[in-house]
Design a protein around this motif. Structure first.
Motif, PDB file in Angstrom:
ATOM      1  N   HIS A 224      59.675  58.780  81.409  1.00  0.00           N
ATOM      2  CA  HIS A 224      59.392  57.458  81.994  1.00  0.00           C
ATOM      3  C   HIS A 224      60.715  56.786  82.342  1.00  0.00           C
ATOM      4  O   HIS A 224      61.772  57.186  81.860  1.00  0.00           O
ATOM      5  N   LYS A 225      60.727  55.797  83.150  1.00  0.00           N
ATOM      6  CA  LYS A 225      61.945  55.099  83.584  1.00  0.00           C
ATOM      7  C   LYS A 225      62.843  54.740  82.433  1.00  0.00           C
ATOM      8  O   LYS A 225      64.056  54.822  82.521  1.00  0.00           O
ATOM      9  N   ASP A 226      62.240  54.346  81.315  1.00  0.00           N
ATOM     10  CA  ASP A 226      63.025  53.862  80.204  1.00  0.00           C
ATOM     11  C   ASP A 226      63.634  54.973  79.363  1.00  0.00           C
ATOM     12  O   ASP A 226      64.341  54.712  78.418  1.00  0.00           O
TER      13      ASP A 226
ATOM     14  N   ILE B   6      56.270  53.851  74.888  1.00  0.00           N
ATOM     15  CA  ILE B   6      56.055  54.201  76.288  1.00  0.00           C
ATOM     16  C   ILE B   6      56.966  55.351  76.709  1.00  0.00           C
ATOM     17  O   ILE B   6      56.581  56.205  77.509  1.00  0.00           O
ATOM     18  N   ASN B   7      58.156  55.402  76.170  1.00  0.00           N
ATOM     19  CA  ASN B   7      59.098  56.477  76.509  1.00  0.00           C
ATOM     20  C   ASN B   7      58.789  57.773  75.786  1.00  0.00           C
ATOM     21  O   ASN B   7      59.322  58.824  76.132  1.00  0.00           O
ATOM     22  N   GLU B   8      57.935  57.705  74.767  1.00  0.00           N
ATOM     23  CA  GLU B   8      57.540  58.884  74.006  1.00  0.00           C
ATOM     24  C   GLU B   8      56.168  59.391  74.436  1.00  0.00           C
ATOM     25  O   GLU B   8      55.557  60.208  73.749  1.00  0.00           O
ATOM     26  N   ALA B   9      55.654  58.893  75.556  1.00  0.00           N
ATOM     27  CA  ALA B   9      54.311  59.269  76.002  1.00  0.00           C
ATOM     28  C   ALA B   9      54.159  60.778  76.156  1.00  0.00           C
ATOM     29  O   ALA B   9      53.090  61.334  75.895  1.00  0.00           O
ATOM     30  N   GLY B  10      55.196  61.455  76.576  1.00  0.00           N
ATOM     31  CA  GLY B  10      55.119  62.894  76.779  1.00  0.00           C
ATOM     32  C   GLY B  10      55.364  63.720  75.541  1.00  0.00           C
ATOM     33  O   GLY B  10      55.290  64.949  75.591  1.00  0.00           O
TER      34      GLY B  10
ATOM     35  N   ASP C 199      51.936  63.696  66.815  1.00  0.00           N
ATOM     36  CA  ASP C 199      52.399  63.915  65.439  1.00  0.00           C
ATOM     37  C   ASP C 199      53.911  63.784  65.345  1.00  0.00           C
ATOM     38  O   ASP C 199      54.443  63.208  64.390  1.00  0.00           O
ATOM     39  N   SER C 200      54.613  64.328  66.330  1.00  0.00           N
ATOM     40  CA  SER C 200      56.073  64.246  66.346  1.00  0.00           C
ATOM     41  C   SER C 200      56.522  62.793  66.488  1.00  0.00           C
ATOM     42  O   SER C 200      57.456  62.340  65.817  1.00  0.00           O
ATOM     43  N   TYR C 201      55.849  62.054  67.369  1.00  0.00           N
ATOM     44  CA  TYR C 201      56.169  60.637  67.579  1.00  0.00           C
ATOM     45  C   TYR C 201      55.970  59.833  66.304  1.00  0.00           C
ATOM     46  O   TYR C 201      56.847  59.064  65.890  1.00  0.00           O
ATOM     47  N   VAL C 202      54.841  60.025  65.638  1.00  0.00           N
ATOM     48  CA  VAL C 202      54.534  59.258  64.425  1.00  0.00           C
ATOM     49  C   VAL C 202      55.513  59.599  63.305  1.00  0.00           C
ATOM     50  O   VAL C 202      55.982  58.717  62.583  1.00  0.00           O
TER      51      VAL C 202
ATOM     52  N   ASP D 188      44.869  56.080  77.327  1.00  0.00           N
ATOM     53  CA  ASP D 188      44.283  56.881  76.251  1.00  0.00           C
ATOM     54  C   ASP D 188      45.385  57.440  75.359  1.00  0.00           C
ATOM     55  O   ASP D 188      45.278  57.429  74.126  1.00  0.00           O
ATOM     56  N   ASN D 189      46.438  57.930  75.983  1.00  0.00           N
ATOM     57  CA  ASN D 189      47.588  58.449  75.235  1.00  0.00           C
ATOM     58  C   ASN D 189      48.231  57.335  74.408  1.00  0.00           C
ATOM     59  O   ASN D 189      48.539  57.507  73.226  1.00  0.00           O
ATOM     60  N   ILE D 190      48.418  56.176  75.025  1.00  0.00           N
ATOM     61  CA  ILE D 190      49.007  55.035  74.320  1.00  0.00           C
ATOM     62  C   ILE D 190      48.145  54.618  73.143  1.00  0.00           C
ATOM     63  O   ILE D 190      48.642  54.368  72.032  1.00  0.00           O
ATOM     64  N   ASP D 191      46.822  54.550  73.348  1.00  0.00           N
ATOM     65  CA  ASP D 191      45.916  54.135  72.272  1.00  0.00           C
ATOM     66  C   ASP D 191      45.912  55.125  71.111  1.00  0.00           C
ATOM     67  O   ASP D 191      45.807  54.720  69.946  1.00  0.00           O
ATOM     68  N   GLU D 192      46.009  56.425  71.418  1.00  0.00           N
ATOM     69  CA  GLU D 192      46.044  57.387  70.319  1.00  0.00           C
ATOM     70  C   GLU D 192      47.316  57.219  69.488  1.00  0.00           C
ATOM     71  O   GLU D 192      47.274  57.218  68.256  1.00  0.00           O
ATOM     72  N   LYS D 193      48.441  57.035  70.155  1.00  0.00           N
ATOM     73  CA  LYS D 193      49.705  56.877  69.437  1.00  0.00           C
ATOM     74  C   LYS D 193      49.732  55.551  68.666  1.00  0.00           C
ATOM     75  O   LYS D 193      50.250  55.469  67.550  1.00  0.00           O
TER      76      LYS D 193
END
Length: 396
Positions: free
Chosen positions: A81-83, A276-280, A284-287, A328-333
């Motif tokens: 993402h841009k950020d 938002i920058n971790e969307a991809g 589990d890795s993000y959390v 949907d991705n944002i809500d799961e994270k």
């Protein structure tokens, strides 16, 4: 003037193009001056990046398209993402290539112990299976399941909940929804949405934020620049992710790390918005990375209450047309980090409730690029914070 008029009459198309360019440029400068547009829109912009990514996926060029659909949900560097800042390395197998020294020290022993236990368990299973009956498999499965459960419990228990037996714990509640199928391996099917921590919030005034710190990416930057919370402190950077949170120079106008700032000053309230920058990245890795950072922040600021703010949505139109950066991705994270909130030392807040378009997305008129708020609408976020204050005894 006569020659100019003859030239215009002779080349009307060229003249129209020149005049159009002048008008568009003037309009852009005027919009930027009024805070409607940003000055620094570049090829790092999320919409440009997404277009480039989609083109690669459709054409099958290079290796980027194949990496998007890998089973482990790895994120290609070009998908960012841009950020997503150039200094933050992409993850490998759903995990960052590098971590801060604090993160590494805190986990290396646990990982080695876990691997040793798993290996010994596998050996025991093989031996018993050679000797005995089919019941052995069932027992081994039960034991491995119990070990996984214990490991998860221990990991969650590592987050400080105040160290007192008397505070009332307020576990996160979820709203069940009709299943939404995932469109990318970096997140799963969405079946529930986290609700903000249930607490008798009070209205507060500006002075409430005298001892507050806000941490995040360009969205927090917008809150710092366009809200009235000039008495609070902010630590932000465009492209900031959880993986570089403690080591990047994001405080004191980019001259100090968050670790330095938290070690030199005391805060009662710490607000975090990332994601938002971790969307991809795999959820589990993000959390795991997010909660590692929270643990380090708590170690440096043991008396602070931490507010994990749910990542702000993108517009519904943008979400519908993007398989990675979508709501949907944002809500799961968001739901995954909300699970750690206890209503004592960790709260989950969701400002999406005041910018929602009725379809689970960011109100179109509130945003200039489908991802960030326009300058004048940061006041909506600010008002939300004023209405979600904690009572004094929450900080004891």
């Amino acid at each position: 003037m006569k020659k100019l008029w003859q030239m215009i009459k002779g080349c009307p198309l060229f003249t129209i193009l020149i005049l159009s360019g002048i008008i568009v440029t003037a309009g852009g400068y005027a919009g930027a001056a009024l805070g409607i547009y940003k000055w620094d829109v570049t090829f790092k912009h999320p919409m440009v990046q997404t277009v480039l990514l989609d083109e690669k996926a459709e054409s099958g060029s290079e290796s980027d398209a194949s990496e998007v659909s890998t089973a482990k949900g790895d994120l290609d560097k070009n998908e960012q993402h841009k950020d997503v800042d150039n200094s933050t390395e992409a993850v490998k197998n759903g995990k960052p290539l590098e971590k801060t020294e604090e993160q590494t020290d805190g986990k290396s022993e646990d990982k080695s112990d876990a691997k040793t236990t798993e290996k010994s368990s596998e050996k025991n299973t093989e031996k018993s299976t050679e000797k005995g009956s089919g019941k052995t498999t069932e027992k081994t499965t039960k034991k491995s399941t119990e070990k996984k459960t214990e490991a998860t419990t221990e990991k969650k228990a590592s987050i400080d909940t105040g160290g007192s037996s008397t505070p009332i714990s307020r576990p996160t509640q979820y709203k069940k929804i009709k299943t939404r199928k995932s469109r990318n391996n970096c997140y799963g099917d969405l079946t529930k949405i986290a609700l903000e921590t249930d607490y008798p919030y009070i209205k507060v005034d500006k002075s409430y934020f005298d001892d507050a710190l806000f941490i995040g990416d360009s969205r927090i930057e917008g809150l710092a620049l366009y809200s009235g919370l000039d008495n609070a402190q902010f630590a932000y950077m465009e492209g900031l992710t959880t993986f570089g949170l403690m080591s990047e120079k994001i405080a004191a106008n980019g001259t100090a790390t968050l670790t330095d700032l938290l070690g030199s000053q005391t805060f009662k309230k710490i607000y975090i918005m990332l994601g938002i920058n971790e969307a991809g990245y795999n959820t589990d890795s993000y959390v795991s990375s997010y909660m590692d950072a929270v643990s380090q922040i708590q170690a440096l600021q043991p008396d602070a209450v931490i507010f994990m703010m749910g990542c702000m949505h993108v517009s519904s139109d943008y979400s519908d047309t993007h398989d990675i950066v979508n709501n949907d991705n944002i809500d799961e994270k968001n739901g995954a980090i909300a699970a750690y909130a206890d209503g004592i030392k960790l709260f989950y807040l969701d400002m999406n409730t005041v910018v929602d378009d009725g379809k689970g997305g960011l109100i179109k008129d509130y945003t200039w690029d489908d991802i960030h708020l326009q300058a004048q609408y940061y006041s909506v976020w600010e008002d939300y914070l004023y209405s979600h204050g904690l009572k004094d005894d929450a900080f004891n």
